[in-house]
Scaffold this active site. Sequence first.
Site, PDB file in Angstrom:
ATOM      1  N   ALA A 158       0.856  -1.186   0.000  1.00 24.89           N
ATOM      2  CA  ALA A 158       0.000   0.000   0.000  1.00 24.89           C
ATOM      3  C   ALA A 158       0.888   1.232   0.000  1.00 24.89           C
ATOM      4  CB  ALA A 158      -0.910   0.009   1.226  1.00 24.89           C
ATOM      5  N   SER A 160      -0.357   9.012   1.142  1.00 26.88           N
ATOM      6  CA  SER A 160       0.284  10.320   1.062  1.00 26.88           C
ATOM      7  C   SER A 160       1.399  10.496   2.082  1.00 26.88           C
ATOM      8  CB  SER A 160      -0.759  11.422   1.263  1.00 26.88           C
ATOM      9  OG  SER A 160      -1.391  11.274   2.520  1.00 26.88           O
ATOM     10  N   ALA A 173       2.907   7.693   3.983  1.00 23.85           N
ATOM     11  CA  ALA A 173       3.815   6.549   4.120  1.00 23.85           C
ATOM     12  C   ALA A 173       3.395   5.430   3.172  1.00 23.85           C
ATOM     13  CB  ALA A 173       3.786   6.050   5.564  1.00 23.85           C
ATOM     14  N   VAL A 184       3.653   0.833   2.887  1.00 26.47           N
ATOM     15  CA  VAL A 184       3.769  -0.355   3.733  1.00 26.47           C
ATOM     16  C   VAL A 184       4.374  -1.501   2.931  1.00 26.47           C
ATOM     17  CG1 VAL A 184       2.523  -2.037   5.141  1.00 26.47           C
ATOM     18  CG2 VAL A 184       1.780   0.362   5.103  1.00 26.47           C
ATOM     19  N   ASP A 200     -10.868   6.367  11.151  1.00 22.77           N
ATOM     20  CA  ASP A 200     -10.552   6.202   9.730  1.00 22.77           C
ATOM     21  C   ASP A 200     -11.088   4.853   9.279  1.00 22.77           C
ATOM     22  OD1 ASP A 200      -9.591   6.773   7.243  1.00 22.77           O
ATOM     23  OD2 ASP A 200      -7.489   6.440   7.705  1.00 22.77           O
TER      24      ASP A 200
END
Length: 508
Positions: free
Chosen positions: A137, A140, A142, A144, A293
């Site tokens: 992934a 904006s 970071a 992963v 989120d």
Amino acid sequence: MGMLRDIIHIGQLVGFAITLRRHGAIRSLSHVELVPPGVPAFLRAFTFWVPRRRGLPEADGERLAAALAAMGPAYIKMGQTLATRPDLVGQPLARGLATLQDRLPPFPFAAAKATMEQELDAPLDALFRHVSQTPVAAASIAQVHKAETVEGRAVAVKVLRPGIEERFQRDVALFEWLAELADRHVPAAARLRPKEVVTKIRQTVEAEMDLRLEAAAAGELADNMAGEAGYRIPEIQWHHTARRVLVLEWVDGIRLSDRDALEASGHDLTRLARTLVQVFLKQSMRDGYFHADLHPGNLLVEPDGTIVAIDFGIMGRLNDRDRRFLAEILYGFIRQDYRRVAEIHFDAGYVPDDQDVEAFAQAMRSIADPIMDLPVERISAGRLLAQLFATTERFAMQTQPQLLLLQRSMVMAEGLALHLDPSTNMWQTSRPIIEAWMLDNLSPEARLADFLNRLPRLVERLPDRLERLLEDRPNPPPPQPVVIRQGRGLPLLAGMALGALIALLVGL
């Protein structure tokens, strides 16, 4: 220095206007109360030479979301924040901004590797047996990577983008400059508080750019949710976590949004929907700390049916007063006690005392009565709150950003639950949680217990309060001699001290 700052920000605004024109988003500014009426027309004339992209979405909010995504991390976070503020941008624009996807192209693995080694102060092969060079992934702030520790544990490694801190500081400085201009020149700014909105954006992103804070947020949520059946938080690998690197347990699961895959795997969709809603309510009302989120990519379902939350960069927090307010207004709407709903707003200080309680109660009835005859599965608690906050504007209720973040998160939780099971009864699911919280916190016995628990601290603070009170008194009169009659001195002094204590406690 001030003139140089203005020139820099004007240059940034030119770039902003060009991007808006390219995405056909200038028109969306006309929905924003803080934007003066002539600005959209001026920007269209100023950027007439910029060609528009093809295949633009119809909705103004979605066009604005696409423009903000093209401008980078700080603008994406601004758009996500404005999606929770329909009071600033209007409901249609807020709905469009809610579609804003926090996705960017990945940055090179060499940069990620350099950050890991620098932050964790060791060569990569001393930290991990293997790290996937292709990220799973990229957002904006970071990206992963999947990895395996030297002990053989599968983990997710989150790494900040190179140079993200400097870019963010540059962009948010523009937002602060615009907020200052609005505060000086736009009458609505006093009510809508744009400077506080920008401060919230700064605080949110600064927290997201220190991954130790995200790890701490995950730890706090895990402590609160310990023992909660059907829901958990991945384990944080603290010895591999630093300011720009976060390592946590890898989770194998199906995204909560993938209904077909969940159904094919034999999961109980009704139970998943109920668990999601009740966990969200427990986090927000019981603990005052909730995962804010809740987009589908941040919730996974393990083979045993456990929902696992990931990505803790955006969290919401409610104090005791906010939680009491939320519980009582929802319960008031459930009971159709609109007078009580109105009184709660006045008691909390959200609506000024010079407003009319009866008129406010009637406004609450106008929100609720049209939907109370509908089947309960068609009544959205999140949208009910959205209507509530929109209606209260005409009663001079100041914006409560923390409640708007809660309302947005509630809409997302509801949407996911209804996606899993369209027959989800939000009110039946939430009522036991609301009633239990009110019994534990608002009953006379609970209030007395809370007062007794706070009493030692209040007494401990009493000398400091009295000292500040005396220091604040202008030109105190000269001390007068006190005559104490024999045999009555102790009761008199005790009575004075008790009276002072009671007066101070009432003031608290």
